[in-house]
Design an enzyme around this catalytic site. Structure first.
Site, PDB file in Angstrom:
ATOM      1  N   ASN A  90       0.881  -1.101  -0.026  1.00 46.22           N
ATOM      2  CA  ASN A  90      -0.029  -0.076  -0.240  1.00 46.22           C
ATOM      3  C   ASN A  90       1.063   1.489   0.019  1.00 46.22           C
ATOM      4  O   ASN A  90       2.339   0.970   0.044  1.00 46.22           O
ATOM      5  CB  ASN A  90      -0.840  -0.032   1.076  1.00 46.22           C
ATOM      6  CG  ASN A  90      -0.323   0.066   2.373  1.00 46.22           C
ATOM      7  OD1 ASN A  90       0.367   0.929   2.926  1.00 46.22           O
ATOM      8  ND2 ASN A  90      -0.313  -1.094   3.500  1.00 46.22           N
ATOM      9  N   ASP A  99      -4.539  -5.918   4.835  1.00 51.49           N
ATOM     10  CA  ASP A  99      -5.835  -6.668   5.422  1.00 51.49           C
ATOM     11  C   ASP A  99      -5.836  -8.184   4.958  1.00 51.49           C
ATOM     12  O   ASP A  99      -6.203  -9.163   5.782  1.00 51.49           O
ATOM     13  CB  ASP A  99      -7.000  -6.089   5.237  1.00 51.49           C
ATOM     14  CG  ASP A  99      -7.331  -4.530   5.693  1.00 51.49           C
ATOM     15  OD1 ASP A  99      -7.081  -4.605   6.957  1.00 51.49           O
ATOM     16  OD2 ASP A  99      -7.754  -3.819   5.515  1.00 51.49           O
ATOM     17  N   ASP A 108      -5.147  -9.490  12.731  1.00 48.33           N
ATOM     18  CA  ASP A 108      -5.375  -7.984  13.442  1.00 48.33           C
ATOM     19  C   ASP A 108      -4.502  -7.692  14.605  1.00 48.33           C
ATOM     20  O   ASP A 108      -5.040  -8.019  15.691  1.00 48.33           O
ATOM     21  CB  ASP A 108      -6.903  -7.618  13.614  1.00 48.33           C
ATOM     22  CG  ASP A 108      -7.062  -6.321  13.684  1.00 48.33           C
ATOM     23  OD1 ASP A 108      -6.163  -5.478  14.347  1.00 48.33           O
ATOM     24  OD2 ASP A 108      -8.092  -5.579  12.742  1.00 48.33           O
ATOM     25  N   LYS A 142     -14.156   1.506  14.768  1.00 47.42           N
ATOM     26  CA  LYS A 142     -12.990   0.703  14.871  1.00 47.42           C
ATOM     27  C   LYS A 142     -12.537   0.756  16.411  1.00 47.42           C
ATOM     28  O   LYS A 142     -11.887  -0.240  16.746  1.00 47.42           O
ATOM     29  CB  LYS A 142     -12.243   1.643  14.158  1.00 47.42           C
ATOM     30  CG  LYS A 142     -10.876   0.581  13.542  1.00 47.42           C
ATOM     31  CD  LYS A 142     -10.323   1.122  12.275  1.00 47.42           C
ATOM     32  CE  LYS A 142     -11.010   0.788  11.203  1.00 47.42           C
ATOM     33  NZ  LYS A 142     -10.529   1.519   9.786  1.00 47.42           N
TER      34      LYS A 142
HETATM   35  O1  C5P Z   1      -8.935  -1.862  10.062  1.00 49.06           O
HETATM   36  P1  C5P Z   1      -8.019  -1.045   9.786  1.00 49.06           P
HETATM   37  O2  C5P Z   1      -6.651  -1.571   9.045  1.00 49.06           O
HETATM   38  O3  C5P Z   1      -8.395   0.327   9.210  1.00 49.06           O
HETATM   39  O4  C5P Z   1      -7.489  -0.646  11.220  1.00 49.06           O
HETATM   40  C1  C5P Z   1      -6.265   0.442  11.360  1.00 49.06           C
HETATM   41  C2  C5P Z   1      -5.525   0.070  12.659  1.00 49.06           C
HETATM   42  O5  C5P Z   1      -5.412  -1.206  12.933  1.00 49.06           O
HETATM   43  C3  C5P Z   1      -4.295   0.535  12.705  1.00 49.06           C
HETATM   44  O6  C5P Z   1      -3.914   1.105  13.926  1.00 49.06           O
HETATM   45  C4  C5P Z   1      -3.431  -0.462  12.083  1.00 49.06           C
HETATM   46  O7  C5P Z   1      -2.082  -0.470  12.586  1.00 49.06           O
HETATM   47  C5  C5P Z   1      -4.133  -1.408  13.076  1.00 49.06           C
HETATM   48  N1  C5P Z   1      -4.135  -3.169  12.100  1.00 49.06           N
HETATM   49  C6  C5P Z   1      -3.306  -4.081  12.713  1.00 49.06           C
HETATM   50  N2  C5P Z   1      -3.429  -5.413  12.085  1.00 49.06           N
HETATM   51  C7  C5P Z   1      -4.010  -5.309  10.945  1.00 49.06           C
HETATM   52  C8  C5P Z   1      -4.881  -4.285  10.498  1.00 49.06           C
HETATM   53  C9  C5P Z   1      -4.830  -3.030  11.200  1.00 49.06           C
HETATM   54  O8  C5P Z   1      -2.661  -3.678  13.500  1.00 49.06           O
HETATM   55  N3  C5P Z   1      -4.190  -6.546  10.356  1.00 49.06           N
END
Ligand code: C5P
Length: 401
Positions: free
Chosen positions: A208, A276, A305, A338
């Site tokens: 990304n 993701d 996550d 979130k």
């Molecule tokens: O779900 P999203 O990616 O938008 O969430 C963002 C937050 O979650 C950020 O703080 C990111 O560092 C963390 N995150 C994570 N592991 C993932 C996806 C997101 O720690 N697999």
């Protein structure tokens, strides 16, 4: 207190040089020994005699003064300090530092030192805002140079805006923070940063646009407040800051393992843009085009996550878990959701739609969501966002005891 600390104070040529006298007095009151170095331009604003009288020490002025004392005198002088403070740091001195020039005693000391360096910039507002100065500032900060100020206000030249040297009391507070007395001294803070790369085959990957700039700035700001920082970073475009423990990873799975290995920590900030999804089974060999022209189908599976896992730990959960929410629309609603879904304490929400120019840019406009509600911050340089967030983290951990 600064008992036993040795500070080399480089006084540059600016009207704010007179404040260096008060600065010496205040540093010495706190127990520091101050060795003054006066540049040629600085000597037009403040006399060596007044500096020597306040410091109670010889004032160094000339590169060639030192050679008759001992061979490599400037190296010894530059390394004898716990911290080098440049006050005032003029636009010219900053430019020469950023370029690595060593044409006089001050710049030679700055190039030869292995001690930390702190600048208190002071200049006309237009000089401060000039892209050349801002570029030099960014390079110096990336090299690990600390800064304090400048403040805003009316200046000697009659203009108003940023450029006024920080007040001596503010510089002393920054010196105390840099030398271990900061509000986060003794605290361990974990920061994740950058993108992750998820392999498709040995040469291709899913990635990304995260540059890692906000995470790096945050790690630096936390370290500047005295924290011991573990910085777990994906392949970012900006280098990691100096003075933090860097753990380099590529994939989300590696990031999770590095984060778990780095715990316990009092606070954890998840600034990384973790992919993701990853490819279910990355090919062991480079994938080839099919003669029929049918493109390969990639099967994706969800990555762990990391934020949710750490926030949900029943034991060893950091006292403060901060997530980021990078969204392209409905920023606030998604961020609130979130925070609840991931179980973190705070969310730093920002708009990363292409029209915002934030992803990969120098500025950030964030909303901080805590248990008390949402605070909309103005659009600020990423390092200023980092400093504000680090200060909030310090205040939170301080009040939590
Ligand atoms: O779900 P999203 O990616 O938008 O969430 C963002 C937050 O979650 C950020 O703080 C990111 O560092 C963390 N995150 C994570 N592991 C993932 C996806 C997101 O720690 N697999």
């Amino acid at each position: 207190m600064l008992a036993g600390k040795r500070i080399l104070l480089i006084v540059g040529g600016g009207i704010a040089a007179y404040k260096a006298l008060d600065l010496i007095r205040r540093l010495r009151e706190r127990g520091a020994a101050v060795t003054p170095v006066l540049t040629e331009a600085g000597a037009r604003f403040v006399t060596p005699l007044s500096l020597a009288a306040l410091a109670g020490q010889k004032v160094y002025r000339d590169l060639f003064d030192l050679t008759d004392e001992a061979e490599m005198g400037h190296i010894r002088l530059s390394r004898s300090a716990d911290l080098i403070v440049v006050a005032p740091a003029t636009a010219d001195l900053m430019a020469r530092m950023a370029a690595g020039l060593a044409g006089d005693l001050a710049t030679t000391l700055l190039l030869a030192t292995d001690a930390r360096v702190m600048l208190a910039p002071a200049m006309n507002v237009r000089m401060w805002r000039h892209p050349a100065t801002q570029r030099n500032l960014a390079s110096l900060r990336a090299d690990g140079v600390l800064t304090v100020g400048p403040g805003e206000g009316e200046m000697a030249c009659g203009e108003v805006g940023p450029g006024r040297m920080a007040e001596p009391a503010e510089i002393v507070a920054a010196v105390e923070a840099a030398l271990g007395g900061g509000p986060l001294a003794g605290r361990h803070v974990l920061v994740t940063s950058g993108p992750t790369h998820e392999p498709i085959d040995p040469v291709r990957y899913i990635a990304n646009r995260s540059s890692g700039a906000q995470g790096a700035a945050l790690a630096r700001a936390l370290a500047d407040l005295g924290a011991r920082v573990t910085f777990v970073t994906g392949p970012a475009a900006v280098p990691p800051p100096q003075g933090v423990a860097v753990v380099r990873i590529e994939t989300a799975a590696e990031m999770l393992a590095a984060v778990e290995a780095a715990l316990p920590a009092e606070a954890a900030v998840f600034a990384a843009a973790v992919a993701d999804w990853r490819v279910a089974e990355a090919a062991a060999e480079k994938m080839k085009k099919d003669r029929s022209g049918t493109p390969p189908a990639l099967t994706l599976v969800e990555n762990p996550d990391i934020l949710a896992r750490v926030a949900g730990r029943s034991t060893g959960r950091p006292a403060l878990v901060v997530g980021f929410a990078a969204e392209t629309r409905d920023v606030l609603a998604h961020a609130l959701d979130k925070r609840a879904r991931k179980g973190c304490d705070w969310i730093v929400a920002n708009d990363v739609s292409p029209r915002s120019g934030i992803m990969g840019g120098a500025e950030n406009a964030v909303t901080l969501i805590t248990g008390e509600g949402a605070e909309v911050w103005p659009r600020l340089p990423k390092d200023e966002v980092a400093r504000r967030l680090a200060a909030r983290i310090a205040a939170h951990l301080g009040s939590a005891g």
